[in-house]
Design an enzyme around this catalytic site. Structure first.
Site, short mmCIF file in Angstrom:
data_model
loop_
_atom_site.label_atom_id
_atom_site.label_comp_id
_atom_site.label_asym_id
_atom_site.label_seq_id
_atom_site.Cartn_x
_atom_site.Cartn_y
_atom_site.Cartn_z
N LYS A 170 28.06 118.79 -47.68
CA LYS A 170 27.13 118.90 -46.56
C LYS A 170 27.29 117.69 -45.63
O LYS A 170 27.04 116.56 -46.03
CB LYS A 170 25.70 119.00 -47.08
CG LYS A 170 25.48 120.21 -47.98
CD LYS A 170 24.06 120.31 -48.50
CE LYS A 170 23.69 119.17 -49.40
NZ LYS A 170 22.42 119.41 -50.15
N THR B 192 12.70 117.30 -41.67
CA THR B 192 13.78 117.95 -42.42
C THR B 192 13.62 117.77 -43.94
O THR B 192 14.59 117.92 -44.68
CB THR B 192 15.14 117.38 -41.99
OG1 THR B 192 15.11 115.95 -42.14
CG2 THR B 192 15.44 117.74 -40.54
N GLY C 58 13.27 118.53 -47.58
CA GLY C 58 13.51 119.73 -48.37
C GLY C 58 14.73 120.54 -47.99
O GLY C 58 14.95 121.62 -48.54
N THR C 59 15.56 120.03 -47.09
CA THR C 59 16.71 120.82 -46.64
C THR C 59 17.69 121.11 -47.78
O THR C 59 18.21 122.22 -47.90
CB THR C 59 17.47 120.10 -45.51
OG1 THR C 59 17.71 118.74 -45.89
CG2 THR C 59 16.69 120.12 -44.22
N GLY C 60 17.97 120.11 -48.62
CA GLY C 60 18.94 120.31 -49.69
C GLY C 60 18.46 121.32 -50.72
O GLY C 60 19.21 122.19 -51.15
N CYS C 61 17.19 121.18 -51.10
CA CYS C 61 16.60 122.14 -52.06
C CYS C 61 16.62 123.54 -51.48
O CYS C 61 16.96 124.52 -52.18
CB CYS C 61 15.15 121.75 -52.36
SG CYS C 61 14.90 120.05 -52.89
#
Length: 261
Positions: A174, A205, A207-210
């Protein structure tokens, strides 16, 4: 007909923007039935992580077996695993489950708080990544796991190769921390998929990875291929980032329900 079932194995975010709360919201939004194994409890809000307490290995193992042995799963997603003991237990459980696993090797929170003990890194490399259908590290996590520092798109291939060397079938690197468009590289070592999206001027932003990893797992549970699942997930999380909103005095969450508003 019951919907596809997806299991998240992750920590709880009391602020509701990341962790199992984000995972379950994402799964609902994408039409699958979300289930959870809580690995840790955090005291967390828009300003950061004020405390974290991992659960005993036996509690994590019991939750996992309870769900998988009775209900069954079509995909598993991992997030915060905190310690080497939890990483190794979860890797063993996933290795015995006939479902693809999306591994989000969570190491550091959006606010810079550590969510993985340094002693657990080797267990992630040697035990967890080998059972991953897809690993989804951001650039900080790539550096933490492999030592590869990525400063531009050109370095993302090296990062992917380093992650794949530990055994993951696919690596999604990412590039959200790079300047310019939000670009990610998905590869299995032979085919490459570059996914690009506009960068929105929005600092909310959390929580984007989860959210991205859960969206990928949701699409895999529906029977999509990894490239198809990642493409759909990227579009979903891009919309969620664009709709992110202020919450508290710090970094707000992405909007998991943006399609319904």
């Amino acid at each position: 007909m019951s919907p596809p079932r997806v299991l998240t194995v992750a920590g709880s975010d009391s602020g509701g923007g990341a962790g199992i709360q984000a995972d379950l919201k994402t799964m609902l939004a994408l039409g699958v039935h979300g289930m959870s194994v809580v690995t840790a409890v955090t005291a967390q809000n828009s300003l950061g992580v004020q405390g974290a307490w991992e659960l005993p290995v036996e509690a994590v193992r019991a939750q996992y077996r309870s769900v998988v042995d009775d209900i069954g799963v079509q995909a598993v997603k991992t997030g915060m695993l905190a310690s080497a003991e939890l990483v190794e237990a979860v890797a063993e459980l996933i290795g015995g489950t006939d479902a693809p696993a999306v591994v989000d090797p969570v190491g550091i929170s959006k606010h810079g708080d550590s969510l993985l003990a340094a002693s657990a890194l080797e267990s992630v490399r040697t035990r967890l990544l080998p059972v991953a259908a897809v690993a989804t590290p951001n650039l900080d996590e790539v550096a933490q796991l492999t030592g590869v520092q990525v400063a531009s798109e050109a370095g993302m291939r090296e990062a992917a190769a380093a992650v794949l060397s530990y055994g993951s079938k696919w690596a999604l690197i990412k590039g959200g921390h790079l300047p310019g468009d939000a670009v990610d590289l998905l590869t299995d070592g032979s085919e490459e998929h570059w996914l690009r999206a506009p960068r929105y001027d929005n600092r909310h932003t959390h929580g984007t990875g989860c959210t991205l990893a859960s969206a990928i797992a949701s699409q895999l549970a529906k029977g999509q291929s990894v490239p198809e699942a990642v493409t759909v997930a990227k579009k979903y999380v891009t919309g969620a980032i664009a709709a992110g909103f202020a919450l508290g005095g710090g970094i707000g969450p992405v909007d998991h329900g943006w399609r319904f508003r």
